[in-house]
Design a protein around this motif. Structure first.
Motif, PDB file in Angstrom:
ATOM      1  N   MET A 141       0.683  -1.034   0.100  1.00  0.00           N
ATOM      2  CA  MET A 141      -0.153   0.004  -0.029  1.00  0.00           C
ATOM      3  C   MET A 141       0.920   1.380   0.036  1.00  0.00           C
ATOM      4  O   MET A 141       2.025   1.095   0.702  1.00  0.00           O
ATOM      5  N   ASP A 142       0.062   2.128  -0.538  1.00  0.00           N
ATOM      6  CA  ASP A 142       0.970   3.529  -0.505  1.00  0.00           C
ATOM      7  C   ASP A 142       1.257   4.315   0.802  1.00  0.00           C
ATOM      8  O   ASP A 142       1.694   5.286   0.945  1.00  0.00           O
ATOM      9  N   ASN A 143      -0.005   3.650   1.766  1.00  0.00           N
ATOM     10  CA  ASN A 143       0.181   4.467   3.015  1.00  0.00           C
ATOM     11  C   ASN A 143      -0.116   3.274   4.082  1.00  0.00           C
ATOM     12  O   ASN A 143      -0.444   2.109   3.914  1.00  0.00           O
ATOM     13  N   ASP A 144      -0.165   3.635   5.265  1.00  0.00           N
ATOM     14  CA  ASP A 144      -0.112   2.941   6.344  1.00  0.00           C
ATOM     15  C   ASP A 144      -1.771   2.812   6.750  1.00  0.00           C
ATOM     16  O   ASP A 144      -2.298   3.447   7.803  1.00  0.00           O
ATOM     17  N   ASP A 145      -2.656   2.039   6.166  1.00  0.00           N
ATOM     18  CA  ASP A 145      -4.019   2.043   6.454  1.00  0.00           C
ATOM     19  C   ASP A 145      -4.183   0.887   7.516  1.00  0.00           C
ATOM     20  O   ASP A 145      -4.258  -0.169   7.445  1.00  0.00           O
ATOM     21  N   VAL A 146      -4.547   1.726   8.653  1.00  0.00           N
ATOM     22  CA  VAL A 146      -4.673   0.618   9.973  1.00  0.00           C
ATOM     23  C   VAL A 146      -5.737  -0.223   9.844  1.00  0.00           C
ATOM     24  O   VAL A 146      -5.633  -1.453  10.051  1.00  0.00           O
ATOM     25  N   ASN A 147      -6.935   0.056   9.163  1.00  0.00           N
ATOM     26  CA  ASN A 147      -7.905  -1.025   9.185  1.00  0.00           C
ATOM     27  C   ASN A 147      -7.579  -2.074   8.137  1.00  0.00           C
ATOM     28  O   ASN A 147      -7.727  -3.255   8.513  1.00  0.00           O
ATOM     29  N   VAL A 148      -6.964  -1.685   7.155  1.00  0.00           N
ATOM     30  CA  VAL A 148      -6.415  -2.867   6.304  1.00  0.00           C
ATOM     31  C   VAL A 148      -5.557  -3.848   7.023  1.00  0.00           C
ATOM     32  O   VAL A 148      -5.423  -5.186   7.014  1.00  0.00           O
ATOM     33  N   ILE A 149      -4.546  -3.132   7.772  1.00  0.00           N
ATOM     34  CA  ILE A 149      -3.541  -4.025   8.207  1.00  0.00           C
ATOM     35  C   ILE A 149      -4.167  -4.982   9.327  1.00  0.00           C
ATOM     36  O   ILE A 149      -3.818  -6.160   9.307  1.00  0.00           O
ATOM     37  N   ARG A 150      -4.915  -4.132  10.100  1.00  0.00           N
ATOM     38  CA  ARG A 150      -5.751  -5.250  11.097  1.00  0.00           C
ATOM     39  C   ARG A 150      -6.584  -6.289  10.548  1.00  0.00           C
ATOM     40  O   ARG A 150      -6.699  -7.336  11.009  1.00  0.00           O
ATOM     41  N   ALA A 151      -7.253  -5.847   9.380  1.00  0.00           N
ATOM     42  CA  ALA A 151      -8.252  -6.918   8.830  1.00  0.00           C
ATOM     43  C   ALA A 151      -7.254  -7.855   8.090  1.00  0.00           C
ATOM     44  O   ALA A 151      -7.967  -9.210   8.261  1.00  0.00           O
ATOM     45  N   ALA A 152      -6.259  -7.772   7.771  1.00  0.00           N
ATOM     46  CA  ALA A 152      -5.410  -8.808   7.274  1.00  0.00           C
ATOM     47  C   ALA A 152      -4.402  -9.464   8.296  1.00  0.00           C
ATOM     48  O   ALA A 152      -3.820 -10.539   7.883  1.00  0.00           O
ATOM     49  N   ALA A 153      -4.475  -8.899   9.417  1.00  0.00           N
ATOM     50  CA  ALA A 153      -3.700  -9.569  10.466  1.00  0.00           C
ATOM     51  C   ALA A 153      -3.865 -10.967  10.701  1.00  0.00           C
ATOM     52  O   ALA A 153      -2.978 -11.883  11.082  1.00  0.00           O
ATOM     53  N   ASN A 154      -5.152 -11.462  10.620  1.00  0.00           N
ATOM     54  CA  ASN A 154      -5.532 -12.775  11.000  1.00  0.00           C
ATOM     55  C   ASN A 154      -5.595 -13.797   9.788  1.00  0.00           C
ATOM     56  O   ASN A 154      -5.881 -14.920  10.050  1.00  0.00           O
ATOM     57  N   LEU A 155      -4.974 -13.232   8.714  1.00  0.00           N
ATOM     58  CA  LEU A 155      -5.062 -14.219   7.505  1.00  0.00           C
ATOM     59  C   LEU A 155      -3.748 -14.429   6.815  1.00  0.00           C
ATOM     60  O   LEU A 155      -2.728 -13.683   6.859  1.00  0.00           O
ATOM     61  N   PRO A 156      -3.368 -15.824   7.211  1.00  0.00           N
ATOM     62  CA  PRO A 156      -2.124 -16.400   6.928  1.00  0.00           C
ATOM     63  C   PRO A 156      -1.680 -16.429   5.561  1.00  0.00           C
ATOM     64  O   PRO A 156      -0.444 -16.464   5.366  1.00  0.00           O
ATOM     65  N   THR A 157      -2.462 -16.083   4.580  1.00  0.00           N
ATOM     66  CA  THR A 157      -2.407 -16.161   3.251  1.00  0.00           C
ATOM     67  C   THR A 157      -1.927 -14.680   2.707  1.00  0.00           C
ATOM     68  O   THR A 157      -1.420 -14.608   1.422  1.00  0.00           O
ATOM     69  N   VAL A 158      -2.094 -13.668   3.453  1.00  0.00           N
ATOM     70  CA  VAL A 158      -2.051 -12.364   3.308  1.00  0.00           C
ATOM     71  C   VAL A 158      -1.005 -11.379   4.033  1.00  0.00           C
ATOM     72  O   VAL A 158      -1.338 -11.352   5.315  1.00  0.00           O
ATOM     73  N   ASN A 159      -0.144 -10.867   3.480  1.00  0.00           N
ATOM     74  CA  ASN A 159       0.769 -10.166   4.262  1.00  0.00           C
ATOM     75  C   ASN A 159       0.504  -8.702   3.694  1.00  0.00           C
ATOM     76  O   ASN A 159       0.611  -8.384   2.430  1.00  0.00           O
TER      77      ASN A 159
END
Length: 209
Positions: free
Chosen positions: A155-173
Motif C-alpha cells: 500500500m502507498d500508506n499505512d491504512d490501519v483498518n487494512v493492516i488489522r483486517a489482514a492480520a489474521n489471514l495467513p495467506t495475506v501479508n
C-alpha cells in the motif's frame, strides 16, 4: 512500457496502468536477488548465542588426582570438555552476522524480482484497497476474489483498518511501500499493489535513480 490491467477488490477489471520497463521490465538477475535475500536474512540474525569454554567454566582449578600411579587416565581439570559440567569444545560465541549491500545493488535486485513477478503473471494491481472496518471477513473476501494463496499486499500508506483486517489471514501479508524489499517479493507467491502505490513507486525510483 507494458500495460497491465487494474482490478477492483471484487476481482473485476476496471482499467489499465502502464508499468515502466526500467522498474518492471528488467532482466532476471538470480545472483543479485540471492545476495539481497542472504543479506536480509543475515541482518536479522541476533548473533547472541554463547556457551562457556573450559577456561570460562567456574571451578576445576585443582588437578583431580596425581598424574601417575592411580591407574586412571591423567586429568588436569574437572572442567575439561569430557567431564560433566565441563566446558564446550569450540564453543559458539556472540558475533555480528550482518552483511552490507550497496544501495544501487539493492534497487537492481528489487527491480529484477518485481519484473519476474510481472513476467510470470503474479503481479496484480488494484484500483484501491479500503475496508469499512478492521474486519477479517472483508479482507478474506478480497483474497478469495483475487485467488490469493500467499500474497504480499503493498500500500502507498499505512491504512490501519487494512493492516488489522489482514492480520489474521495467513495467506495475506501487508506492507507499506516504504518497506518494500526483495526478500518479501521473492517469498510471496503474488504481489498486489494499489494504483497509488505503483505510481508513487515509479515516481520515487525515477528521482533516486
Amino acid at each position: 512500457m507494458a500495460a497491465i490491467k487494474v482490478l477492483n477488490m471484487k476481482g473485476s477489471e476496471v482499467g489499465s496502468i502502464e508499468l515502466k520497463d526500467e522498474f518492471f521490465g528488467v532482466e532476471y538477475n538470480g545472483p543479485l536477488i540471492h545476495q539481497a535475500v542472504v543479506t536480509r536474512l543475515a541482518n536479522e540474525r541476533q548473533g547472541t548465542k554463547s556457551t562457556l569454554t573450559r577456561t570460562e567454566v567456574r571451578g576445576g582449578g585443582i588437578k583431580p588426582w596425581r598424574q601417575k600411579g592411580t591407574g586412571r587416565a591423567r586429568q588436569g581439570s574437572i572442567r575439561a570438555p569430557q567431564w560433566i559440567k565441563g566446558g564446550v569444545v569450540f564453543a559458539p560465541k556472540s558475533r555480528d552476522f550482518s552483511k552490507k549491500m550497496n544501495v544501487k545493488a539493492k534497487r537492481s535486485a528489487l527491480y529484477s524480482a518485481l519484473s519476474q513477478k510481472v513476467a510470470d503473471g503474479e503481479f496484480i494491481v488494484v484500483d484501491e484497497l479500503k475496508v469499512a472496518q478492521a474486519k477479517t471477513k472483508e479482507m478474506a473476501a478480497f483474497a478469495k476474489a483475487l485467488n490469493l494463496n500467499k500474497a504480499l499486499v503493498v500500500m502507498d500508506n499505512d491504512d490501519v483498518n487494512v493492516i488489522r483486517a489482514a492480520a489474521n489471514l495467513p495467506t495475506v501479508n501487508t506492507l507499506p511501500l516504504a518497506q518494500l524489499n526483495t526478500y518479501d517479493v521473492v517469498v510471496n507467491e503474488k504481489i498486489v499493489m494499489t494504483v497509488a502505490a505503483v505510481k508513487k513507486f515509479q515516481k520515487e525510483e525515477e528521482v533516486n535513480s
